[in-house]
Design a protein around this motif. Structure first.
Motif, PDB file in Angstrom:
ATOM      1  N   ASP A 140       0.805  -1.221   0.000  1.00 14.24           N
ATOM      2  CA  ASP A 140       0.000   0.000   0.000  1.00 14.24           C
ATOM      3  C   ASP A 140       0.839   1.272   0.000  1.00 14.24           C
ATOM      4  N   GLU A 141       2.077   1.196   0.481  1.00 13.66           N
ATOM      5  CA  GLU A 141       2.877   2.403   0.673  1.00 13.66           C
ATOM      6  C   GLU A 141       3.297   3.041  -0.646  1.00 13.66           C
ATOM      7  N   LEU A 142       3.531   2.228  -1.667  1.00 11.35           N
ATOM      8  CA  LEU A 142       4.002   2.710  -2.966  1.00 11.35           C
ATOM      9  C   LEU A 142       3.077   2.214  -4.066  1.00 11.35           C
ATOM     10  N   LYS A 143       2.667   3.140  -4.936  1.00 16.13           N
ATOM     11  CA  LYS A 143       1.816   2.786  -6.074  1.00 16.13           C
ATOM     12  C   LYS A 143       2.347   3.454  -7.337  1.00 16.13           C
ATOM     13  N   CYS A 144       1.797   3.050  -8.473  1.00 17.68           N
ATOM     14  CA  CYS A 144       2.225   3.597  -9.756  1.00 17.68           C
ATOM     15  C   CYS A 144       1.005   4.095 -10.524  1.00 17.68           C
ATOM     16  N   VAL A 145       1.143   5.265 -11.154  1.00 14.37           N
ATOM     17  CA  VAL A 145       0.063   5.827 -11.967  1.00 14.37           C
ATOM     18  C   VAL A 145       0.602   6.206 -13.342  1.00 14.37           C
ATOM     19  N   CYS A 146      -0.299   6.234 -14.304  1.00  9.86           N
ATOM     20  CA  CYS A 146       0.063   6.538 -15.693  1.00  9.86           C
ATOM     21  C   CYS A 146      -0.667   7.787 -16.151  1.00  9.86           C
ATOM     22  N   THR A 147       0.042   8.657 -16.896  1.00 15.83           N
ATOM     23  CA  THR A 147      -0.514   9.956 -17.316  1.00 15.83           C
ATOM     24  C   THR A 147      -0.959   9.998 -18.774  1.00 15.83           C
ATOM     25  N   PHE A 148      -0.852   8.882 -19.506  1.00 13.28           N
ATOM     26  CA  PHE A 148      -1.253   8.819 -20.916  1.00 13.28           C
ATOM     27  C   PHE A 148      -0.431   9.768 -21.784  1.00 13.28           C
ATOM     28  N   GLY A 149       0.867   9.567 -21.784  1.00 12.03           N
ATOM     29  CA  GLY A 149       1.761  10.399 -22.572  1.00 12.03           C
ATOM     30  C   GLY A 149       2.743  11.134 -21.674  1.00 12.03           C
ATOM     31  N   ALA A 150       3.793  11.664 -22.281  1.00  8.53           N
ATOM     32  CA  ALA A 150       4.843  12.344 -21.513  1.00  8.53           C
ATOM     33  C   ALA A 150       4.405  13.760 -21.162  1.00  8.53           C
ATOM     34  N   LYS A 151       3.397  13.822 -20.317  1.00  4.89           N
ATOM     35  CA  LYS A 151       2.870  15.119 -19.883  1.00  4.89           C
ATOM     36  C   LYS A 151       2.134  14.917 -18.572  1.00  4.89           C
ATOM     37  N   ILE A 152       2.065  15.991 -17.802  1.00  6.59           N
ATOM     38  CA  ILE A 152       1.353  15.951 -16.528  1.00  6.59           C
ATOM     39  C   ILE A 152       0.529  17.235 -16.431  1.00  6.59           C
ATOM     40  N   SER A 153      -0.767  17.097 -16.316  1.00  8.04           N
ATOM     41  CA  SER A 153      -1.648  18.269 -16.277  1.00  8.04           C
ATOM     42  C   SER A 153      -1.856  18.751 -14.844  1.00  8.04           C
ATOM     43  N   ASP A 154      -2.334  19.970 -14.716  1.00  3.56           N
ATOM     44  CA  ASP A 154      -2.666  20.510 -13.388  1.00  3.56           C
ATOM     45  C   ASP A 154      -3.743  19.661 -12.710  1.00  3.56           C
TER      46      ASP A 154
END
Length: 237
Positions: A140-154
């Motif tokens: 539970d301490e560490l998870k992974c998320v995906c942003t759908f492309g090399a970008k991160i929105s506000d």
């Protein structure tokens, strides 16, 4: 004197947080049929067919030979990504829903109240590979998320903050150094700690790394300066 001093002090501008709105339910392709095994997906270390909704559609020619991965957020179907799994090299690799992907993080629902740190990757199969190799479903301490492309929105940043995430590990592929530098600086203003790591082997994406390579990258983060210098050297080579 007071007036002059006031002019010398830079006024901190208040930037209100991005408002998160509820996303509409996404309509899946006509004829969507859920599957629980697939040769192509399993070759990409995708085995958890119970956790993720995956299927195919044979009724529409547009999606023939594509595997469709349903994206859920807040336990709601908000988008889908379809990946070509056939042998025609001229076919488009991805056909996705018309959704607000800037408001979605694949893996957001994995985060629990014990999660304080997340790995941010750019692609679905990057996340799937990390989850599989590091067995993150058991921790539970560490998870992974995906942003759908090399970008991160506000909005994606606000989603992580709404989950009380404190530290992030930025782990994009090694072919987008300018974007990595940009988003590292952005994230550093929003979270307590931001770790930067990448695969030093040119031509290998995060989805292609084995367990040893992933662990080596994650336990050996680099400073922004060292990352910048190393990327410049690789470009010259």
């Amino acid at each position: 004197i007071n007036q002059n001093l006031e002019l010398l002090v830079e006024q901190e501008k208040y930037v209100p947080p991005v408002e998160l709105t509820e996303l509409p339910t996404c309509l899946l392709p006509v004829g969507f049929k859920r599957i629980y095994s697939n040769e192509y997906l399993e070759s990409r270390n995708f085995f958890n067919f119970e956790k993720y909704k995956v299927g195919t559609s044979t009724l529409l020619q547009k999606f023939r030979d594509y595997v469709i991965i349903v994206i859920e957020q807040n336990k709601k179907e908000v988008a889908f990504v379809s990946r070509y799994a056939g042998s025609n090299k001229d076919c488009v690799r991805y056909k996705n829903s018309v959704s607000d992907f800037e408001s979605i993080l694949f893996g957001l629902d994995d985060i629990t109240n014990k999660t304080k740190q997340v790995i941010i990757v750019e692609g679905i199969f990057d996340k799937i590979n990390i989850d599989y190799r590091l067995e993150l479903d058991k921790h539970d301490e560490l998870k992974c998320v995906c942003t759908f492309g090399a970008k991160i929105s506000d909005k994606q940043i606000q989603l992580l903050k709404s989950k009380n995430i404190q530290d992030v590990i930025l782990f994009f592929d090694n072919d987008v150094p300018d974007k990595v530098i940009k988003y590292y600086n952005t994230l550093s203003q929003e979270f307590d700690k931001v770790w930067l790591t990448y695969n030093k082997e040119v031509g290998k994406d995060v989805a292609d790394l084995n367990t040893i390579q992933l662990v080596e990258a994650l336990v050996n983060p680099v400073s922004l300066d060292n990352y910048f210098v190393d990327c410049k050297k690789k470009k010259k080579l």
